[in-house]
Design a protein around this motif. Sequence first.
Motif: not given
Length: 284
Positions: A150-151, A153-155, A157-158
């Motif tokens: 999850v980390f 994926q979020v990173q 996207q950012q």
Amino acid sequence: MRAIVACIVAALLATAVRAAPPQTVVPAPATGAFDDTRRGWHFYDDPAKDEPVPRPTDMPPATRARPAPSTAVPPEVQALRDLQRLLEQLKSVAIMNPTEDNVRRYMALEIKLVKHASRFADVAQKVAWASPELDPTTEGRPVNAQALEVFEQVQMQQRASAIAELGKDHVLLFFMRGDCPYCHAFGPVLRAFSEKHHLQVVPISLDGGTVPGFSQARGDNGIAATLKVKQVPALFLAQPVNGKIMPVGVGVLAEGQLLERLDALRPRPGAPPATPMTTAASHQ
């Protein structure tokens, strides 16, 4: 005649003695008990009554005795130091004289210290569970596999959003050769990355050849020598507005690597600007 002369000399001497005033011997003033033979050198001089003995409160601040700083350490600290010192001694003895008794004593004390450390780790873990601000796993990159996915994926996207913003006033300079197999492998990857993140790529061919994804490439006008491009494929981030150029990397780079490196190079509000490698004003 001689008798007359002797009588005259004797008379003159007697007259001189009678005329000389009597000499008075003045004793030297005594400077202390050591100079006073009457009292002896075992004498102790008491201070004069009209000279009061200075008290500590009457002394200047600089001359007052200051209390010594406390050097006491907690008993737990001293106990740990003693155990560590003893452990080193037993280890040295066991190494130099490895009898069963010497090795056994060292191992027994080592196990004792390990148990203390293990109990500390257990308590520290419980404290971290109850206090998230003290739990290192809640900050930065997680260690759990599911949380790590999850980390990332979020990173990503950012970073993708940041790279899209970067494409408004930046371009990528892609140095390649038509006879370079690594350039042919990297070309399609870079093309897909460019279209996905809306970041323009300017291909520059060093031998006049092309690679898949970039059929139309510019010829080298000397900028490769200015940027000291010695290996291809080579990628640079350029800002045409002010002519700043910064290296991204050499070789075949994956999408994740491109995102990570471009995110590190992008300007951030309040942060000092990255040092450019050179300017491209003379190679436009």
